[in-house]
Design a protein around this motif. Sequence first.
Motif, PDB file in Angstrom:
ATOM      1  N   LEU A 530       0.839  -1.205   0.000  1.00  0.00           N
ATOM      2  CA  LEU A 530       0.000   0.000   0.000  1.00  0.00           C
ATOM      3  C   LEU A 530       0.872   1.251   0.000  1.00  0.00           C
ATOM      4  O   LEU A 530       1.762   1.412   0.831  1.00  0.00           O
ATOM      5  N   GLU A 531       0.583   2.160  -0.937  1.00  0.00           N
ATOM      6  CA  GLU A 531       1.361   3.390  -1.086  1.00  0.00           C
ATOM      7  C   GLU A 531       0.391   4.561  -1.216  1.00  0.00           C
ATOM      8  O   GLU A 531      -0.476   4.572  -2.094  1.00  0.00           O
ATOM      9  N   ASN A 532       0.498   5.534  -0.316  1.00  0.00           N
ATOM     10  CA  ASN A 532      -0.411   6.677  -0.322  1.00  0.00           C
ATOM     11  C   ASN A 532      -0.167   7.549  -1.559  1.00  0.00           C
ATOM     12  O   ASN A 532       0.958   7.994  -1.806  1.00  0.00           O
ATOM     13  N   ILE A 533      -1.231   7.777  -2.346  1.00  0.00           N
ATOM     14  CA  ILE A 533      -1.075   8.590  -3.556  1.00  0.00           C
ATOM     15  C   ILE A 533      -1.974   9.825  -3.569  1.00  0.00           C
ATOM     16  O   ILE A 533      -1.793  10.714  -4.390  1.00  0.00           O
ATOM     17  N   ASP A 534      -2.973   9.884  -2.691  1.00  0.00           N
ATOM     18  CA  ASP A 534      -3.883  11.033  -2.707  1.00  0.00           C
ATOM     19  C   ASP A 534      -4.650  11.068  -1.392  1.00  0.00           C
ATOM     20  O   ASP A 534      -4.635  10.111  -0.622  1.00  0.00           O
ATOM     21  N   SER A 535      -5.307  12.176  -1.123  1.00  0.00           N
ATOM     22  CA  SER A 535      -6.131  12.306   0.078  1.00  0.00           C
ATOM     23  C   SER A 535      -7.263  13.264  -0.209  1.00  0.00           C
ATOM     24  O   SER A 535      -7.229  14.034  -1.173  1.00  0.00           O
ATOM     25  N   GLY A 536      -8.297  13.192   0.633  1.00  0.00           N
ATOM     26  CA  GLY A 536      -9.443  14.073   0.475  1.00  0.00           C
ATOM     27  C   GLY A 536     -10.207  14.165   1.771  1.00  0.00           C
ATOM     28  O   GLY A 536      -9.777  13.659   2.809  1.00  0.00           O
ATOM     29  N   SER A 537     -11.387  14.811   1.712  1.00  0.00           N
ATOM     30  CA  SER A 537     -12.182  14.984   2.921  1.00  0.00           C
ATOM     31  C   SER A 537     -12.692  13.654   3.450  1.00  0.00           C
ATOM     32  O   SER A 537     -12.952  13.502   4.642  1.00  0.00           O
ATOM     33  N   PHE A 538     -12.838  12.652   2.574  1.00  0.00           N
ATOM     34  CA  PHE A 538     -13.339  11.345   2.981  1.00  0.00           C
ATOM     35  C   PHE A 538     -12.281  10.503   3.672  1.00  0.00           C
ATOM     36  O   PHE A 538     -12.572   9.622   4.467  1.00  0.00           O
ATOM     37  N   GLY A 539     -10.991  10.711   3.327  1.00  0.00           N
ATOM     38  CA  GLY A 539      -9.910   9.873   3.830  1.00  0.00           C
ATOM     39  C   GLY A 539      -8.715   9.929   2.896  1.00  0.00           C
ATOM     40  O   GLY A 539      -8.340  11.010   2.421  1.00  0.00           O
ATOM     41  N   ALA A 552      -6.437   0.511  -6.788  1.00  0.00           N
ATOM     42  CA  ALA A 552      -6.523   1.728  -5.977  1.00  0.00           C
ATOM     43  C   ALA A 552      -7.438   1.448  -4.800  1.00  0.00           C
ATOM     44  O   ALA A 552      -8.492   0.822  -4.958  1.00  0.00           O
ATOM     45  N   VAL A 553      -7.035   1.886  -3.614  1.00  0.00           N
ATOM     46  CA  VAL A 553      -7.793   1.634  -2.391  1.00  0.00           C
ATOM     47  C   VAL A 553      -8.211   2.985  -1.801  1.00  0.00           C
ATOM     48  O   VAL A 553      -7.363   3.798  -1.435  1.00  0.00           O
ATOM     49  N   LYS A 554      -9.510   3.201  -1.728  1.00  0.00           N
ATOM     50  CA  LYS A 554     -10.055   4.444  -1.162  1.00  0.00           C
ATOM     51  C   LYS A 554     -10.539   4.134   0.250  1.00  0.00           C
ATOM     52  O   LYS A 554     -11.558   3.479   0.446  1.00  0.00           O
ATOM     53  N   ARG A 555      -9.788   4.607   1.246  1.00  0.00           N
ATOM     54  CA  ARG A 555     -10.115   4.316   2.645  1.00  0.00           C
ATOM     55  C   ARG A 555     -10.926   5.459   3.247  1.00  0.00           C
ATOM     56  O   ARG A 555     -10.571   6.635   3.104  1.00  0.00           O
ATOM     57  N   TYR A 556     -12.001   5.102   3.920  1.00  0.00           N
ATOM     58  CA  TYR A 556     -12.860   6.087   4.584  1.00  0.00           C
ATOM     59  C   TYR A 556     -12.511   6.176   6.062  1.00  0.00           C
ATOM     60  O   TYR A 556     -12.148   5.178   6.686  1.00  0.00           O
ATOM     61  N   ARG A 557     -12.663   7.377   6.581  1.00  0.00           N
ATOM     62  CA  ARG A 557     -12.560   7.534   8.029  1.00  0.00           C
ATOM     63  C   ARG A 557     -13.875   7.091   8.657  1.00  0.00           C
ATOM     64  O   ARG A 557     -14.944   7.503   8.220  1.00  0.00           O
ATOM     65  N   ALA A 558     -13.819   6.272   9.678  1.00  0.00           N
ATOM     66  CA  ALA A 558     -15.033   5.781  10.338  1.00  0.00           C
ATOM     67  C   ALA A 558     -15.396   6.698  11.498  1.00  0.00           C
ATOM     68  O   ALA A 558     -15.275   6.357  12.662  1.00  0.00           O
ATOM     69  N   ASN A 559     -15.791   7.923  11.180  1.00  0.00           N
ATOM     70  CA  ASN A 559     -16.247   8.833  12.226  1.00  0.00           C
ATOM     71  C   ASN A 559     -17.365   9.686  11.679  1.00  0.00           C
ATOM     72  O   ASN A 559     -17.821   9.488  10.559  1.00  0.00           O
ATOM     73  N   HIS A 656     -11.769  16.269 -11.561  1.00  0.00           N
ATOM     74  CA  HIS A 656     -11.121  15.447 -10.540  1.00  0.00           C
ATOM     75  C   HIS A 656     -11.565  13.995 -10.643  1.00  0.00           C
ATOM     76  O   HIS A 656     -10.808  13.078 -10.318  1.00  0.00           O
ATOM     77  N   ASN A 657     -12.803  13.794 -11.081  1.00  0.00           N
ATOM     78  CA  ASN A 657     -13.391  12.460 -11.097  1.00  0.00           C
ATOM     79  C   ASN A 657     -13.410  11.841 -12.482  1.00  0.00           C
ATOM     80  O   ASN A 657     -14.163  10.902 -12.748  1.00  0.00           O
ATOM     81  N   ILE A 658     -12.605  12.371 -13.387  1.00  0.00           N
ATOM     82  CA  ILE A 658     -12.392  11.769 -14.699  1.00  0.00           C
ATOM     83  C   ILE A 658     -10.941  11.291 -14.735  1.00  0.00           C
ATOM     84  O   ILE A 658     -10.011  12.110 -14.677  1.00  0.00           O
ATOM     85  N   LEU A 659     -10.747   9.984 -14.780  1.00  0.00           N
ATOM     86  CA  LEU A 659      -9.408   9.408 -14.737  1.00  0.00           C
ATOM     87  C   LEU A 659      -8.973   8.997 -16.134  1.00  0.00           C
ATOM     88  O   LEU A 659      -9.783   8.533 -16.949  1.00  0.00           O
ATOM     89  N   LEU A 660      -7.669   9.149 -16.412  1.00  0.00           N
ATOM     90  CA  LEU A 660      -7.116   8.864 -17.733  1.00  0.00           C
ATOM     91  C   LEU A 660      -6.158   7.683 -17.660  1.00  0.00           C
ATOM     92  O   LEU A 660      -5.334   7.586 -16.746  1.00  0.00           O
ATOM     93  N   CYS A 823       2.479   8.593 -19.737  1.00  0.00           N
ATOM     94  CA  CYS A 823       1.883   9.674 -18.946  1.00  0.00           C
ATOM     95  C   CYS A 823       2.337   9.541 -17.511  1.00  0.00           C
ATOM     96  O   CYS A 823       2.578   8.446 -17.029  1.00  0.00           O
ATOM     97  N   ALA A 824       2.389  10.656 -16.850  1.00  0.00           N
ATOM     98  CA  ALA A 824       2.822  10.622 -15.458  1.00  0.00           C
ATOM     99  C   ALA A 824       1.708  10.132 -14.570  1.00  0.00           C
ATOM    100  O   ALA A 824       0.547  10.436 -14.773  1.00  0.00           O
ATOM    101  N   SER A 825       2.074   9.356 -13.592  1.00  0.00           N
ATOM    102  CA  SER A 825       1.124   8.892 -12.585  1.00  0.00           C
ATOM    103  C   SER A 825       0.934   9.980 -11.559  1.00  0.00           C
ATOM    104  O   SER A 825       1.644  10.966 -11.540  1.00  0.00           O
ATOM    105  N   PRO A 826      -0.065   9.841 -10.674  1.00  0.00           N
ATOM    106  CA  PRO A 826      -0.285  10.871  -9.648  1.00  0.00           C
ATOM    107  C   PRO A 826       0.905  11.105  -8.752  1.00  0.00           C
ATOM    108  O   PRO A 826       1.031  12.149  -8.136  1.00  0.00           O
ATOM    109  N   THR A 827       1.802  10.141  -8.659  1.00  0.00           N
ATOM    110  CA  THR A 827       2.959  10.344  -7.803  1.00  0.00           C
ATOM    111  C   THR A 827       4.070  11.083  -8.505  1.00  0.00           C
ATOM    112  O   THR A 827       5.092  11.414  -7.922  1.00  0.00           O
ATOM    113  N   GLY A 828       3.897  11.331  -9.780  1.00  0.00           N
ATOM    114  CA  GLY A 828       4.903  12.079 -10.511  1.00  0.00           C
ATOM    115  C   GLY A 828       5.786  11.193 -11.356  1.00  0.00           C
ATOM    116  O   GLY A 828       6.533  11.664 -12.199  1.00  0.00           O
ATOM    117  N   SER A 829       5.772   9.883 -11.192  1.00  0.00           N
ATOM    118  CA  SER A 829       6.602   8.983 -11.979  1.00  0.00           C
ATOM    119  C   SER A 829       5.888   8.605 -13.256  1.00  0.00           C
ATOM    120  O   SER A 829       4.675   8.691 -13.368  1.00  0.00           O
TER     121      SER A 829
END
Length: 924
Positions: A530-539, A552-559, A656-660, A823-829
């Motif tokens: 698991l490698e962190n590549i992004d974050s948002g209000s959800f987690g 890709a794993v989108k983790r939610y905060r359980a609160n 933001h929600n259109i991925l290439l 194309c570059a990935s979100p991490t820049g590579s």
Amino acid sequence: MGNYKSRSRSTCSQELHKKILQNYVNLEHKMQEDLNVELENLTEIQQVCSNGSADQLAKHLNSETVGERLDNGMTLLHLCCLAAVSGKNDSVKELDCNDTEGKSNVSYNTSVLQLMRSPREKGDHEDRTREHVNEQSTKTRNREAREQIRLLLKKGADPAIISKNGFSPLHIVSYKGDVEIVRLFLENCSHLDHTGAGSLTALHLSCLSGQLEVTQALAQRGANIEARDAVSYSPLHIACLYGNETVVEYLLSRGVDVNISGSVGDRPLHLAADRGDYKVVQLLLKKGARVRLQDEEGNTALHCCVRNGYLNILNLLLQPQYRNDAHIPNVYLDTPLHVACYEGWFECSKTLLTFGGSGLLLKENLWGETPLHAACTGGYCIDLVDFLLSQNSTSVNYQSPDGHTPLHSAAFHGHLKIVQLLLSHGADINLTARDRYVPFDKKEEQTPLMWAYDQGHDSIANILKHFRRPGMCDEYARGEYLSPLDTSYFPIPSPIGKLRTMIQEKIDVLHLRTLIPPHQHLSLAEIENLENIDSGSFGKVYKGRFNDKIVAVKRYRANMTYGKSDVEMFCREVSVHGSLDSPYIVKFVGACLQDPSQFAIVTEYVPGGSLFSTLHEQKRSIDTLTRFNIATDVARGMHYLHTLPQPIIHRDLNSHNILLSNDCRARVADFGESRFVRNIFEENMTKQPGNLRWMAPEVFTQCTQYSIKADVFSFGLCLWELLASELPFAHLKPAAAAADMAYKHSRPPLDLSFPMEVSVLLEKAWHKIPEERPDFEQIIEELEALCKSQIVAMQDGSGHMSPHLHHHHHHHPLHVCCTTCSCASPTGSTTPTDSSQHTSSELSGRTPATLLLPSFRWNGHVTALRTKWEQEASRGQTAFKSSHPTIEELRSRMNNNGYVEGNTYQYRIAPVFSKHRKQTLQHY
């Protein structure tokens, strides 16, 4: 009627009055349907009744034809009435006073007076002449129609027969005010009070439309002047409701009960005072209307007039001879002063306080709120709050029986300036409120800060949290609920709300586990690296490996973050996304559902990152064909969502929600805000979901019944963003951009280099009326046509490419995404293309450049393809019709931000190409 924190903005009687008014509006619409009936496929005798003479009618009339009816239930008598009243109240179109062509030649025998007439007077003379001709024609037709009606009545036609919409011939002529035909009917009608739609009589309709002569004729012939319709309104009620002063005066002269009661105990005086009709109120008072009478909710005429701020009527009702009492409360214990304060009427409040005395300031309503609480709840007038605080009887820290203060009310409803005013007058931020309907041992003490957090008013919460009164210690300012060492800004959960939410969350998760197939029940332990590549209000979003595939794993905060539960959004996204299967939608792999602390959604990994990142962060150049292909992919994905057996509305479509992918093919992602369309009819939709910058106007304006056409609007903004490589309204904050689009009907500027087809498509997609926007099937057809024309242009221009362009990319790189570039990935590579990730089904219906143009050599950085769009632009042609403004005209109206003022749609004065493209074209 609200909870202990919030009084409802409207009462039951107000809601009922709204429905009653809407009912009368609907009845008038039905009347207009009968008046404007389409006279097609008529029989011969029906055509004669519509536009014929009495002699012609006599030839066709017999015992069988006299009873003929149209499909809508209208009789021959209806048709004759329509012909008679068709010219009633029709206005004559005014001539243009400046149109004096052909009027300059004046004969020698013209009088001096005619010579001195101004062009306007000449126009008025011709207007009167035309009006005279029309009037003569109308009179002739009315005379024939009346003769036909007499003939029909002699043959036994009944003027009380109603149409399918519920109106008889007598109803129609009473509504339109043809008194001669009404009198004709009265001589032959056995009963005048027959009812139609809404239990309205002819007298009700004449009072509704203000037809005094018809009202007089009906009343004199014995029509019941106190008849009741479906909502128990008498003709006097309706005349007062619509403000028909002369009709009211006549009905009162006939001795009608001035205090007659309506559906909820409302009297004519209540309706006139609520409407603000001063003259009608005067007439009612002169005839003995009692101002202290209450409706079933206890409202007097005072409550009604101050609700809308009618100061002149208030002063009239408070005159000594009417013996009014400003202390009379309604069933909610609201005095007129409470109502005025809730609505923010400053002058009315001052008048009531002068008349009723300072004792009014201490009156509590059913929610324990004083007038000061009411003014802070409404929040409409800060001067009113300041005035109430200046009164000796007012306490800024007055606590209701449940303990809430005016500061609680202002904080709960988000009135920042009023909160600041209360604090400056010494409001105590540590006073607590308790729900008096909860057992004492379970009661929760809540401060104004907690109420502000509860409603998500961050600015108010921040002020209350860090507020320190001069001379007071820090501990007092911070309160007992915060640690003295804590300086962070975090939400304070409500125990009651949290408990209810936890119960609902458990139910949602248990239900979700039964919906998801077993093979999609995953555990985070199964995902490697698991490698962190992004974050948002959800987690956070992680990249990992599952079953030898990158995911890709989108983790939610359980609160609980106030306003919307993360668990609620998580459950919704899993239930929606788990049901989707399309190459244009990010593939759903599974979800982690067992442990709330491990909630996550697992999807395929799309290596190219988001469209937002590509355009605005990496700032990569994309050729025109690829842009159209991306737009087409998104449109296909949205078309798939909208055409499912249970259609889905995305509600958060943005870049933001259109991925290439690596070959710049697009997939729609993020279904946290999505809903099944069936919920539009089952429950209110969430207000303002998604990103404000891409939000449709009907969603931003707090509408809760919007449709899938909101997604079309968001797509239009994404298409503009894709073609312009700019954020929509980049010079504005998201909320300001959404407000401009919703209230000012502003739209992003249409670049003069856009093809005409693109401009037309954009204007249709972001039309202010949702129903006028195209569906995605139409959008796909237009985008595919653009792709084909682009390919043809590229092929036509292939023979003109200069050999020396081969090395041009060293100086001015033009990145064109294709199957062989990276194309570059979100991490820049950079990540090489993995063609194995795409099956033939995924490529079906697409038009990648590598498949359509095999003769080209795609080397990763393709240089300067001279497309049809670019050729037109380079020759100085625009993509707009000749009716559009010229560049010079637009430039003359350009403001400092580069936007042209004064147009429904904005245009932008900008270079046709960016700098590096201009330099590239110089090599041709």
